[in-house]
Design an enzyme around this catalytic site. Structure first.
Site, PDB file in Angstrom:
ATOM      1  N   TYR A  16       0.848  -1.201   0.000  1.00  0.00           N
ATOM      2  CA  TYR A  16       0.000   0.000   0.000  1.00  0.00           C
ATOM      3  C   TYR A  16       0.881   1.249   0.000  1.00  0.00           C
ATOM      4  O   TYR A  16       0.730   2.133  -0.847  1.00  0.00           O
ATOM      5  CB  TYR A  16      -0.907   0.007   1.230  1.00  0.00           C
ATOM      6  CG  TYR A  16      -1.597   1.325   1.457  1.00  0.00           C
ATOM      7  CD1 TYR A  16      -1.168   2.203   2.449  1.00  0.00           C
ATOM      8  CD2 TYR A  16      -2.658   1.712   0.649  1.00  0.00           C
ATOM      9  CE1 TYR A  16      -1.787   3.431   2.629  1.00  0.00           C
ATOM     10  CE2 TYR A  16      -3.284   2.935   0.824  1.00  0.00           C
ATOM     11  CZ  TYR A  16      -2.838   3.789   1.824  1.00  0.00           C
ATOM     12  OH  TYR A  16      -3.441   5.006   1.994  1.00  0.00           O
TER      13      TYR A  16
HETATM   14  O1  LIG Z   1      -2.123   6.950   7.812  1.00  0.00           O
HETATM   15  C1  LIG Z   1      -2.357   6.374   6.765  1.00  0.00           C
HETATM   16  O2  LIG Z   1      -2.015   6.784   5.656  1.00  0.00           O
HETATM   17  C2  LIG Z   1      -3.079   5.053   6.848  1.00  0.00           C
HETATM   18  O3  LIG Z   1      -3.999   5.127   7.924  1.00  0.00           O
HETATM   19  C3  LIG Z   1      -4.735   3.933   8.127  1.00  0.00           C
HETATM   20  O4  LIG Z   1      -3.844   2.853   8.360  1.00  0.00           O
HETATM   21  P1  LIG Z   1      -3.471   2.511   9.908  1.00  0.00           P
HETATM   22  O5  LIG Z   1      -2.747   3.630  10.546  1.00  0.00           O
HETATM   23  O6  LIG Z   1      -2.835   1.179   9.923  1.00  0.00           O
HETATM   24  O7  LIG Z   1      -4.927   2.476  10.587  1.00  0.00           O
HETATM   25  P2  LIG Z   1      -5.679   1.241  11.281  1.00  0.00           P
HETATM   26  O8  LIG Z   1      -5.807   0.126  10.336  1.00  0.00           O
HETATM   27  O9  LIG Z   1      -6.920   1.811  11.850  1.00  0.00           O
HETATM   28  O10 LIG Z   1      -4.691   0.787  12.462  1.00  0.00           O
HETATM   29  C4  LIG Z   1      -4.413   1.716  13.511  1.00  0.00           C
HETATM   30  C5  LIG Z   1      -3.514   1.030  14.506  1.00  0.00           C
HETATM   31  O11 LIG Z   1      -4.233  -0.038  15.108  1.00  0.00           O
HETATM   32  C6  LIG Z   1      -3.494  -1.241  15.001  1.00  0.00           C
HETATM   33  N1  LIG Z   1      -4.456  -2.328  14.867  1.00  0.00           N
HETATM   34  C7  LIG Z   1      -5.228  -2.413  13.750  1.00  0.00           C
HETATM   35  C8  LIG Z   1      -6.155  -3.414  13.645  1.00  0.00           C
HETATM   36  C9  LIG Z   1      -6.298  -4.360  14.706  1.00  0.00           C
HETATM   37  O12 LIG Z   1      -7.098  -5.298  14.668  1.00  0.00           O
HETATM   38  N2  LIG Z   1      -5.506  -4.225  15.818  1.00  0.00           N
HETATM   39  C10 LIG Z   1      -4.596  -3.220  15.929  1.00  0.00           C
HETATM   40  O13 LIG Z   1      -3.915  -3.126  16.933  1.00  0.00           O
HETATM   41  C11 LIG Z   1      -2.610  -1.062  13.790  1.00  0.00           C
HETATM   42  O14 LIG Z   1      -1.438  -1.874  13.880  1.00  0.00           O
HETATM   43  C12 LIG Z   1      -2.261   0.413  13.879  1.00  0.00           C
HETATM   44  O15 LIG Z   1      -1.169   0.596  14.753  1.00  0.00           O
HETATM   45  C13 LIG Z   1      -5.552   3.608   6.905  1.00  0.00           C
HETATM   46  O16 LIG Z   1      -6.188   2.349   7.078  1.00  0.00           O
HETATM   47  C14 LIG Z   1      -4.679   3.531   5.687  1.00  0.00           C
HETATM   48  O17 LIG Z   1      -5.520   3.403   4.541  1.00  0.00           O
HETATM   49  C15 LIG Z   1      -3.824   4.780   5.553  1.00  0.00           C
HETATM   50  O18 LIG Z   1      -4.678   5.852   5.234  1.00  0.00           O
END
Ligand SMILES: O=C(O)[C@H]1O[C@H](OP(=O)(O)OP(=O)(O)OC[C@H]2O[C@@H](n3ccc(=O)[nH]c3=O)[C@H](O)[C@@H]2O)[C@H](O)[C@@H](O)[C@H]1O
Length: 431
Positions: free
Chosen positions: A242
Site C-alpha cells: 500500500y
Molecule cells: O495513515 C495512513 O495513511 C493510513 O492510515 C490507516 O492505516 P493505519 O494507521 O494502519 O490504521 P488502522 O488500520 O486503523 O490501524 C491503527 C492502529 O491499530 C493497530 N491495529 C489495527 C487493527 C487491529 O485489529 N488491531 C490493531 O492493533 C494497527 O497496527 C495500527 O497501529 C488507513 O487504514 C490507511 O488506509 C492509511 O490511510
C-alpha cells in the site's frame, strides 16, 4: 353494472342488497375468471422480468463491450447540474471516491460553500457497499451526483471532461488499507497505479487542464525513525505494498507535472477517523466488536512497545483538502502540451499528537460504556509501522492548516454517529 369493487365493498352499509348466495356464487365465478386472467398476467410479467434481468446481467458482465450504465442526455444533464458553481470564484471539482469516507465529507463541504461537485465511485465491496450507498443518498440530498464508474474507464473520464470544464480533480479513490495488501495485491495496482495513471492521462488531455489534489499517505514514511515526520524526510523504505503504491503515486504525479504542466498537490493523510468512516480501520472495527461483545486484537510492537498513530479527525482533513484546492495554482498545459512550470507540492495532514492504540481502546470503552475483551498480540509482519507522527509546519504555512479536534473529542463524535447509524440506544441494539 356495479363494479366488482363496489359489489364486494359497498361504500354505503346496506347497499349490498342482492341475494347473498346467488351474488356470492356469481362473484365466485367472476373472481375465478379474473383470477386466472391475473395468473396469466403474473406469469407474463415474471417471464418479462426474468428476461430483462438476464439481459441486464449479460450487459453488465460484458460492460466492456456494451455501452456502460452511463451516458445519454439525462445523465449529462445530471452531471452538468451537479457541476454548476454557485458562488463567484467558485471551483468545479471532480471528486473521485466520492462515496468513500474522505470523498463524501469533502464533497459535502465543497457543495455547502457553493462549489460545483461531481463524484465518481466504483462502489466496490472492499467494505460494506451499503455504507457507500448511504453516503450516496446523503450526497444526493445535497444535489451531488455520483457517477457509478471506475477511474480505469478512460472513455468515461474523457466523457466527463468533455461535459464539464472541471477546474480541479480531488482524487480520493484508492485501494486503502495497509494490511489488506497482503491478501489482494492486485487491487492496489488496479486502483492506486493503473487508476491513477488513467486519471492523469484524462486530466492532461483535458482543455482546460484541471489542477490535481490527491491522497497520498503517511505510510510512505515507512521505516523512517526520525520523528516527527517531515515532508523532506526519506520515503524510500515503504513497509507495505500500500505504502509503495502511494510512494509510486508521488513519483508518477511528478512526471505528469514535469511533462504536461499539471498542477499537483499530494496530501499525506495520517490515520483519518470520524463519522461515516471506514469499517476496516481499527477505531471502527473495535467499536463494532466492543458493542457486540466480541474480542478485539491489539497489536504491540517490538519489546512490547505500544503502537501509536497520529490519528486525525475528518473535519480537520477536510479543511486541509479544501485549503489545498484553494491554493493549488493552475495547470499550465492544454491538450497535453505544457506551457510553463506548474506547482508540485506535498503536505503532511496529521494531528501532531500521536496516541497509543491501548489509549484509543480506553477512550472507546469510556464513550461506549462497555469494557473491551482484548487479545494482545505481537505485531505480525503485515506491513504495519510502529508509530506515525506528523510535522505539519509546511501545511500550516502554505494551506493555513490547523487541526483542532483531539482524539477524545473526535471519538466521542464518531461513537455518537455509530450508535445512531447502526441503531443502538444507550449501547444496546434497538432492532
Ligand atoms: O495513515 C495512513 O495513511 C493510513 O492510515 C490507516 O492505516 P493505519 O494507521 O494502519 O490504521 P488502522 O488500520 O486503523 O490501524 C491503527 C492502529 O491499530 C493497530 N491495529 C489495527 C487493527 C487491529 O485489529 N488491531 C490493531 O492493533 C494497527 O497496527 C495500527 O497501529 C488507513 O487504514 C490507511 O488506509 C492509511 O490511510
Amino acid at each position: 353494472m356495479p363494479s366488482l369493487e363496489e359489489e364486494l365493498f359497498p361504500s354505503t352499509p346496506g347497499k349490498f342488497k342482492i341475494d347473498r348466495a346467488h351474488a356470492i356464487n356469481r362473484q365466485f365465478h367472476r373472481c375465478f375468471a379474473s383470477t386466472s386472467t391475473m395468473f396469466l398476467w403474473a406469469l407474463f410479467l415474471i417471464a418479462l422480468t426474468a428476461s430483462y434481468l438476464s439481459f441486464q446481467s449479460f450487459v453488465d458482465s460484458g460492460s466492456r463491450y456494451f455501452s456502460a450504465s452511463w451516458g445519454g442526455i439525462q445523465w449529462e444533464k445530471q452531471v452538468r447540474t451537479s457541476a454548476e458553481i454557485h458562488r463567484s470564484g467558485g471551483l468545479s471539482v471532480l471528486v473521485t471516491g466520492a462515496a468513500g469516507f474522505v470523498g463524501s465529507h469533502v464533497s459535502l463541504a465543497l457543495k455547502k460553500r457553493g462549489d460545483g461537485v461531481v463524484g465518481i465511485d466504483n462502489f466496490n465491496n472492499y467494505y460494506d457497499p451499503s455504507l457507500k450507498k448511504s453516503r450516496k443518498v446523503l450526497l444526493a440530498s445535497r444535489n451531488i451526483f455520483i457517477v457509478e464508474g471506475d477511474i480505469n474507464d478512460q472513455r468515461l473520464l474523457a466523457k466527463l471532461f468533455d461535459v464539464v470544464a472541471f477546474t480541479h480533480v480531488m482524487h480520493l479513490a484508492a485501494q486503502a488499507g495497509v494490511r489488506y495488501a497482503m491478501e489482494n495485491p492486485n487491487s492496489y495496482i488496479h486502483s492506486n497505479i493503473a487508476g491513477l495513471v488513467t486519471l492523469l492521462e484524462a486530466s492532461k488531455s483535458a482543455n482546460p487542464q484541471p489542477a490535481i489534489v490527491w491522497a497520498s499517505s503517511s505510510s510512505v514514511y515507512g521505516l523512517n525513525d526520525k520523528v516527527p515526520f517531515s515532508e523532506s524526510d526519506r520515503t524510500d523504505q515503504p513497509a507495505s505494498l500500500y505504502a509503495a503504491t502511494k510512494k509510486a503515486g508521488e513519483e508518477i504525479t511528478h512526471t505528469y507535472n514535469h511533462i504536461y504542466g499539471l498542477s499537483v498537490t499530494g496530501l499525506r493523510f495520517f490515520t483519518v477517523y470520524g463519522p461515516w468512516g471506514r469499517p476496516d480501520m481499527a477505531y471502527f472495527s473495535f467499536t463494532r466488536n466492543i458493542l457486540q461483545g466480541k474480542p478485539i486484537t491489539v497489536y504491540r510492537g517490538k519489546n512490547h512497545v505500544d503502537l501509536a498513530r497520529d490519528f486525525t479527525y475528518i473535519d480537520d482533513i477536510v479543511k486541509g483538502c479544501i485549503g489545498s484546492l484553494d491554493t493549488s495554482g493552475k495547470s499550465t498545459g492544454s491538450g497535453g502540451k505544457k506551457k510553463g512550470p506548474a506547482p508540485y507540492r506535498i503536505f503532511n495532514l496529521g494531528n501532531t499528537s500521536p496516541v497509543t492504540v491501548p489509549t484509543l481502546v480506553s477512550i472507546l470503552e469510556k464513550h461506549l460504556k462497555v469494557k473491551a475483551k482484548k487479545i494482545i498480540l505481537d505485531m505480525p509482519g503485515n506491513g504495519d509501522v510502529p508509530f506515525t507522527h506528523a510535522n505539519i509546519s509546511s501545511a500550516r504555512r502554505e494551506l493555513g492548516y490547523k487541526p483542532t479536534t483531539d482524539l477524545q473529542t473526535g471519538l466521542k463524535k464518531f461513537v455518537r454517529w455509530y450508535l445512531s447509524y447502526y441503531g443502538y440506544n444507550h449501547g444496546k441494539p434497538v432492532n
